[in-house]
Design an enzyme around this catalytic site. Structure first.
Site, PDB file in Angstrom:
ATOM      1  N   ARG A 155      -7.863   0.569  -9.660  1.00  0.00           N
ATOM      2  CA  ARG A 155      -7.570  -0.848  -9.879  1.00  0.00           C
ATOM      3  C   ARG A 155      -7.005  -1.517  -8.628  1.00  0.00           C
ATOM      4  O   ARG A 155      -7.422  -2.616  -8.259  1.00  0.00           O
ATOM      5  CB  ARG A 155      -6.572  -0.984 -11.034  1.00  0.00           C
ATOM      6  CG  ARG A 155      -7.181  -0.672 -12.378  1.00  0.00           C
ATOM      7  CD  ARG A 155      -6.096  -0.442 -13.401  1.00  0.00           C
ATOM      8  NE  ARG A 155      -5.414   0.811 -13.122  1.00  0.00           N
ATOM      9  CZ  ARG A 155      -5.189   1.757 -14.015  1.00  0.00           C
ATOM     10  NH1 ARG A 155      -5.547   1.580 -15.258  1.00  0.00           N
ATOM     11  NH2 ARG A 155      -4.583   2.867 -13.692  1.00  0.00           N
ATOM     12  N   ARG A 176     -12.927  10.014  -4.571  1.00  0.00           N
ATOM     13  CA  ARG A 176     -13.410  11.326  -4.981  1.00  0.00           C
ATOM     14  C   ARG A 176     -14.639  11.196  -5.878  1.00  0.00           C
ATOM     15  O   ARG A 176     -15.590  11.918  -5.746  1.00  0.00           O
ATOM     16  CB  ARG A 176     -12.288  12.088  -5.683  1.00  0.00           C
ATOM     17  CG  ARG A 176     -12.285  13.527  -5.305  1.00  0.00           C
ATOM     18  CD  ARG A 176     -10.994  14.219  -5.568  1.00  0.00           C
ATOM     19  NE  ARG A 176     -10.223  13.605  -6.645  1.00  0.00           N
ATOM     20  CZ  ARG A 176      -9.159  14.172  -7.173  1.00  0.00           C
ATOM     21  NH1 ARG A 176      -8.769  15.350  -6.761  1.00  0.00           N
ATOM     22  NH2 ARG A 176      -8.478  13.581  -8.119  1.00  0.00           N
ATOM     23  N   ARG A 236       2.063   6.502  -1.580  1.00  0.00           N
ATOM     24  CA  ARG A 236       3.149   7.486  -1.580  1.00  0.00           C
ATOM     25  C   ARG A 236       3.260   8.080  -0.181  1.00  0.00           C
ATOM     26  O   ARG A 236       2.235   8.363   0.464  1.00  0.00           O
ATOM     27  CB  ARG A 236       2.896   8.625  -2.581  1.00  0.00           C
ATOM     28  CG  ARG A 236       3.121   8.282  -4.047  1.00  0.00           C
ATOM     29  CD  ARG A 236       4.590   7.995  -4.379  1.00  0.00           C
ATOM     30  NE  ARG A 236       4.782   7.673  -5.794  1.00  0.00           N
ATOM     31  CZ  ARG A 236       4.762   6.434  -6.301  1.00  0.00           C
ATOM     32  NH1 ARG A 236       4.579   5.397  -5.506  1.00  0.00           N
ATOM     33  NH2 ARG A 236       4.958   6.236  -7.598  1.00  0.00           N
ATOM     34  N   GLU A 265      11.401   9.449   1.557  1.00  0.00           N
ATOM     35  CA  GLU A 265      12.045   8.268   1.015  1.00  0.00           C
ATOM     36  C   GLU A 265      13.370   8.618   0.328  1.00  0.00           C
ATOM     37  O   GLU A 265      13.396   9.582  -0.435  1.00  0.00           O
ATOM     38  CB  GLU A 265      11.073   7.673  -0.023  1.00  0.00           C
ATOM     39  CG  GLU A 265      11.150   6.198  -0.156  1.00  0.00           C
ATOM     40  CD  GLU A 265       9.964   5.664  -0.940  1.00  0.00           C
ATOM     41  OE1 GLU A 265       8.810   5.869  -0.526  1.00  0.00           O
ATOM     42  OE2 GLU A 265      10.209   5.041  -1.972  1.00  0.00           O
ATOM     43  N   HIS A 283       9.585  -0.111  -0.243  1.00  0.00           N
ATOM     44  CA  HIS A 283       8.893   0.218  -1.510  1.00  0.00           C
ATOM     45  C   HIS A 283       8.952  -0.953  -2.503  1.00  0.00           C
ATOM     46  O   HIS A 283       9.504  -0.828  -3.599  1.00  0.00           O
ATOM     47  CB  HIS A 283       9.456   1.508  -2.121  1.00  0.00           C
ATOM     48  CG  HIS A 283       8.437   2.231  -2.978  1.00  0.00           C
ATOM     49  ND1 HIS A 283       8.408   3.603  -3.142  1.00  0.00           N
ATOM     50  CD2 HIS A 283       7.400   1.763  -3.723  1.00  0.00           C
ATOM     51  CE1 HIS A 283       7.414   3.933  -3.954  1.00  0.00           C
ATOM     52  NE2 HIS A 283       6.799   2.834  -4.313  1.00  0.00           N
ATOM     53  N   GLY A 285       6.087  -2.763  -3.471  1.00  0.00           N
ATOM     54  CA  GLY A 285       4.718  -3.102  -3.890  1.00  0.00           C
ATOM     55  C   GLY A 285       4.656  -3.922  -5.166  1.00  0.00           C
ATOM     56  O   GLY A 285       3.944  -4.920  -5.257  1.00  0.00           O
TER      57      GLY A 285
END
Ligand code: GLV
Ligand code: GLV
Length: 321
Positions: A155, A176, A236, A265, A283, A285
């Site tokens: 998404r 993948r 990540r 982190e 972080h 997002g």
């Protein structure tokens, strides 16, 4: 008697209020105690709401004997030993979809910040160095007509692809499993991983973290990237070897990087903080008020469902395997 719910840290007030109406809520952060200690004191708790920064191990899952659900306040859930939870019949949920637009926006913001040197420019102005328009001041990279390589066409990857297209970028992707329908519908080109790395002006990674993809971006991969390419990671930190990235940036083997996540982190490789060609975000997002509230309410609703004997709405995909 109200059922006990453990929330690791404070989040949005509206969600906390709703939880308190229904349950006895224990907020670990407010107890001033250690997470495991709080679990031990509340072994009868039936739900746990966790953050992506909480490491939910097999041992901690086993402490609460009546645990029915672990609701992660994030789309990623690599912080939970979910295989163990599934084996024990404990639901694990996340917050997919709702944060897609916010995360894709932040990705685009980082791409723009790096390519147009916004942070560096801001510092320049604040330091009183701006003495008028100059022909070669803060020259950056043009996105229009350049190629973005997106790793992962879930998404968020798709939402980024659509944004990039609006900026005139040519989109190639690797994932993948090939998404032929999406390719056709949005005119995206699937390429092999190595090809993507070599051809992209911007490389952005949008896959979940697991051991299989640890350090997917290592020294060799950074070396294969164009010398004026931009690397973006909002997924990540473990997906990249942060030390190697810092070295590539320091040697100007890349144009720049935009990071919202870090390998260790919240610790950040010292070298990165000294470089001008990297933009560092904490972080954020999904950090819009609207999205964070919606995410919090998703965890609340799933906890309510699970504790009333129903199946939660946002079980992680592994439940279907
Ligand atoms: C953020 O990184 C999330 O997984 O929600
Ligand atoms: C996250 O929601 C993704 O599937 O990319």
């Amino acid at each position: 008697m109200k059922k006990k719910v453990i929330l690791t840290k404070n989040y949005l007030e509206e969600a906390i209020k709703r939880l308190k109406e229904k349950f006895e809520l224990i907020i670990v952060q407010d107890t001033g105690k250690d997470f495991v200690e709080v679990l031990k004191e509340n072994q009868d708790a039936e739900a746990l709401i966790s953050f992506l920064s909480d490491n939910i191990t097999k041992e901690s899952i086993d402490i609460c004997i009546n645990l029915k659900i672990i609701a992660n306040y994030a789309v990623g859930y690599n912080n939970i030993d979910y295989k163990h939870a599934i084996k024990k019949g404990i639901y694990v949920t996340n917050t997919p979809d709702i944060l897609t637009a916010a995360t894709a926006d932040l990705t685009m913001a980082l791409i723009l910040s790096v390519s147009r040197r916004i942070v560096e420019s801001d510092e320049f102005v604040r330091r009183g160095k701006f003495n008028g328009w100059e022909a070669k001041l803060m020259l950056g990279k043009e996105l229009n007509g350049s190629t973005i390589g997106i790793i992962g066409m879930g998404r968020i990857g798709l939402a980024l692809a659509l944004r990039a297209k609006a900026f005139g970028m040519n989109v190639i992707y690797y994932s993948r499993t090939r998404k032929k329908e999406i390719e056709r519908k949005y005119n995206l080109k699937f390429v092999r991983f190595i090809e993507l790395i070599k051809e992209s002006d911007v490389v952005s990674i949008h896959i979940p973290y697991s051991q299989d993809v640890h350090h997917l971006f290592n020294k060799d991969v950074f070396n294969l990237m164009k010398n004026d390419a931009i690397f973006i990671n909002v997924s990540r930190g473990g997906l990249m070897d942060e030390r190697c990235l810092a070295e590539s940036l320091e040697k100007n083997e890349l144009f720049g990087a935009g990071l919202d996540v870090y390998e260790f982190e919240p610790k950040i490789t010292e070298k990165l903080k000294k470089l001008k060609n990297v933009v560092l975000a904490p972080h954020i997002g999904s950090a819009t008020y609207k999205t964070r509230l919606a995410m919090a309410m998703m965890t609340v609703n799933d906890v309510i469902l699970a504790l009333s004997g129903k199946k939660p709405d946002y079980l992680i995909p592994e439940y279907k395997l």
